[in-house]
Design a protein around this motif. Structure first.
Motif, short mmCIF file in Angstrom:
data_model
loop_
_atom_site.label_atom_id
_atom_site.label_comp_id
_atom_site.label_asym_id
_atom_site.label_seq_id
_atom_site.Cartn_x
_atom_site.Cartn_y
_atom_site.Cartn_z
N GLY A 87 -57.93 -36.37 77.88
CA GLY A 87 -58.92 -35.92 78.86
C GLY A 87 -58.53 -36.43 80.22
N SER A 88 -58.27 -35.52 81.15
CA SER A 88 -57.85 -35.90 82.50
C SER A 88 -58.24 -34.80 83.49
CB SER A 88 -56.34 -36.13 82.56
OG SER A 88 -55.91 -36.33 83.90
N GLY A 89 -59.14 -35.11 84.40
CA GLY A 89 -59.57 -34.11 85.38
C GLY A 89 -58.40 -33.52 86.14
N SER A 90 -57.62 -34.37 86.77
CA SER A 90 -56.50 -33.90 87.59
C SER A 90 -55.32 -33.42 86.75
CB SER A 90 -56.02 -35.02 88.52
OG SER A 90 -55.38 -36.05 87.77
N GLY A 91 -55.16 -34.01 85.57
CA GLY A 91 -53.99 -33.69 84.75
C GLY A 91 -52.72 -34.30 85.28
N GLU A 92 -52.84 -35.24 86.21
CA GLU A 92 -51.66 -35.82 86.86
C GLU A 92 -51.54 -37.33 86.67
OE1 GLU A 92 -49.20 -34.19 87.96
OE2 GLU A 92 -50.09 -32.20 88.09
N VAL A 113 -57.82 -31.61 77.93
CA VAL A 113 -59.04 -31.13 78.55
C VAL A 113 -58.90 -31.54 80.00
CG1 VAL A 113 -61.55 -31.10 78.54
CG2 VAL A 113 -60.31 -31.54 76.41
N THR A 114 -58.87 -30.55 80.90
CA THR A 114 -58.56 -30.81 82.30
C THR A 114 -59.24 -29.79 83.20
OG1 THR A 114 -56.73 -31.22 83.86
CG2 THR A 114 -56.41 -29.45 82.23
N ILE A 115 -59.16 -30.04 84.47
CA ILE A 115 -59.65 -29.10 85.47
C ILE A 115 -58.52 -28.18 85.90
CG2 ILE A 115 -60.57 -28.88 87.83
CD1 ILE A 115 -61.82 -31.71 87.40
N VAL A 116 -57.30 -28.71 85.91
CA VAL A 116 -56.16 -28.04 86.52
C VAL A 116 -55.15 -27.60 85.47
CG1 VAL A 116 -54.45 -28.21 88.37
CG2 VAL A 116 -56.52 -29.61 88.48
N THR A 135 -62.09 -31.99 91.15
CA THR A 135 -61.39 -33.24 90.84
C THR A 135 -61.87 -34.31 91.82
OG1 THR A 135 -59.54 -32.83 92.34
CG2 THR A 135 -59.33 -31.97 90.08
N LYS A 136 -61.62 -35.57 91.48
CA LYS A 136 -62.03 -36.64 92.39
C LYS A 136 -61.24 -36.59 93.70
CE LYS A 136 -59.20 -40.22 90.23
NZ LYS A 136 -58.87 -39.87 88.86
N VAL A 144 -67.45 -28.38 94.01
CA VAL A 144 -68.53 -27.53 93.53
C VAL A 144 -69.65 -28.40 92.96
CG1 VAL A 144 -67.05 -25.57 93.05
CG2 VAL A 144 -67.41 -27.28 91.27
N THR A 145 -69.72 -29.64 93.45
CA THR A 145 -70.70 -30.58 92.94
C THR A 145 -71.22 -31.48 94.05
OG1 THR A 145 -71.05 -32.37 91.34
CG2 THR A 145 -68.86 -32.21 92.31
N SER A 146 -72.44 -31.92 93.87
CA SER A 146 -73.01 -32.90 94.80
C SER A 146 -72.77 -34.31 94.30
CB SER A 146 -74.51 -32.65 94.95
OG SER A 146 -75.16 -32.79 93.69
N GLN A 147 -72.19 -34.44 93.11
CA GLN A 147 -71.96 -35.74 92.51
C GLN A 147 -70.64 -36.33 92.97
OE1 GLN A 147 -73.36 -35.94 88.28
NE2 GLN A 147 -73.14 -33.71 88.49
N PRO A 148 -70.53 -37.66 92.95
CA PRO A 148 -69.31 -38.29 93.46
C PRO A 148 -68.11 -38.13 92.53
CG PRO A 148 -70.78 -39.96 92.58
CD PRO A 148 -71.53 -38.64 92.54
N MET A 149 -66.96 -38.06 93.14
CA MET A 149 -65.66 -38.11 92.47
C MET A 149 -65.58 -37.19 91.27
SD MET A 149 -65.19 -42.21 93.11
CE MET A 149 -63.60 -42.34 92.35
N GLY A 150 -65.22 -37.69 90.10
CA GLY A 150 -65.04 -36.85 88.92
C GLY A 150 -66.24 -36.80 87.99
N THR A 151 -67.42 -37.14 88.49
CA THR A 151 -68.61 -37.24 87.65
C THR A 151 -68.90 -35.96 86.88
OG1 THR A 151 -69.56 -38.92 89.10
CG2 THR A 151 -71.07 -37.78 87.62
N LEU A 152 -68.87 -34.82 87.54
CA LEU A 152 -69.19 -33.55 86.87
C LEU A 152 -68.20 -33.28 85.73
CD1 LEU A 152 -70.88 -31.01 86.56
CD2 LEU A 152 -69.48 -29.95 88.36
N PHE A 153 -66.93 -33.54 85.96
CA PHE A 153 -65.93 -33.36 84.90
C PHE A 153 -66.23 -34.27 83.72
CE2 PHE A 153 -62.05 -34.88 82.80
CZ PHE A 153 -61.61 -33.69 82.25
N GLU A 154 -66.50 -35.54 84.00
CA GLU A 154 -66.74 -36.51 82.94
C GLU A 154 -67.97 -36.15 82.11
OE1 GLU A 154 -64.82 -39.50 86.15
OE2 GLU A 154 -66.99 -39.52 85.83
N GLN A 155 -69.02 -35.71 82.78
CA GLN A 155 -70.23 -35.29 82.06
C GLN A 155 -69.94 -34.06 81.20
OE1 GLN A 155 -72.56 -34.63 85.55
NE2 GLN A 155 -73.52 -36.65 85.50
N ALA A 156 -69.29 -33.09 81.78
CA ALA A 156 -68.97 -31.86 81.05
C ALA A 156 -68.01 -32.16 79.89
CB ALA A 156 -68.37 -30.81 81.99
N LEU A 157 -67.08 -33.09 80.11
CA LEU A 157 -66.14 -33.49 79.06
C LEU A 157 -66.90 -34.02 77.85
CD1 LEU A 157 -63.25 -34.15 78.04
CD2 LEU A 157 -63.42 -36.30 79.33
N LEU A 158 -67.85 -34.92 78.07
CA LEU A 158 -68.62 -35.48 76.96
C LEU A 158 -69.40 -34.40 76.24
CD1 LEU A 158 -69.55 -37.97 75.36
CD2 LEU A 158 -71.44 -38.17 77.00
#
Length: 187
Positions: A87-92, A113-116, A135-136, A144-158
């Motif tokens: 699991g990595s938002g950036s994939g990098e 599981v990634t954004i990119v 991504t953060k 596309v979020t009002s939440q900080p950094m990668g929060t939306l990805f992390e929540q959606a990941l779970l």
């Protein structure tokens, strides 16, 4: 007068719903099948994403899967027929990309599981689940979020990983009560 504290929670729920609705159902099914067919499942992630992956490994273990968290002292070596799920938002993340390359060289399957999807991990993965979140590192205004950094990805990941748990339970005709036998009992 300050707004009601649940106003922020409502916004978070709306963001999550919008994000989860945009995930391709076929990608969820493909990842579910990869997990179901793996001899052992190894999970990895960094930071908060890593915490979500750890939670998923716990549920897999409770379902009777051989599931391991990469980096733990009791984690065995990965082998052909196994799956490395990252699991990595950036994939990098460099350490995660190195793990994916090593797993591939051994003959294990790699899923991400990634954004990119065009990221290093996205390209290394035989199976990808794309979460359309910011991504953060996203530029201000691009998020596309009002939440900080990668929060939306992390929540959606779970939540997506919990969805996969439900899919796996359905495939195995497994009820939650049956999983309790593998629940920690030294607490």
């Amino acid at each position: 007068m300050p707004s009601h504290p649940l106003t922020a929670a409502s916004a978070v729920i709306q963001e999550l719903e919008r994000t989860l609705q945009a995930v391709e159902p076929g990608e969820i099914e493909a990842l579910t099948a990869q997990i179901a067919n793996a001899a052992s499942i190894f999970v990895a992630g960094a930071g908060r994403s890593g915490l979500m992956m750890r939670a998923f490994a716990m549920r897999l273990m409770q379902m009777g899967f051989r599931a391991y968290v990469v980096g733990e002292t009791v984690t065995p070596g990965i082998a052909e027929g196994d799956l490395l799920l990252i699991g990595s938002g950036s994939g990098e993340t460099k350490t995660l990309a190195a793990m994916a390359s090593k797993a591939q060289s051994i003959g294990a399957a790699v899923a991400a599981v990634t954004i990119v999807p065009e990221s290093t991990l996205g390209k290394l993965a035989a199976c990808s689940l794309i979460i359309p979140a910011a991504t953060k590192e996203s530029a201000p205004g691009a998020a596309v979020t009002s939440q900080p950094m990668g929060t939306l990805f992390e929540q959606a990941l779970l939540l997506l990983l919990d969805t996969i748990v439900l899919n796996l339970m359905d495939r195995q005709a497994l009820q939650g009560a049956a999983m309790f036998k593998n629940h920690a009992n030294l607490e």
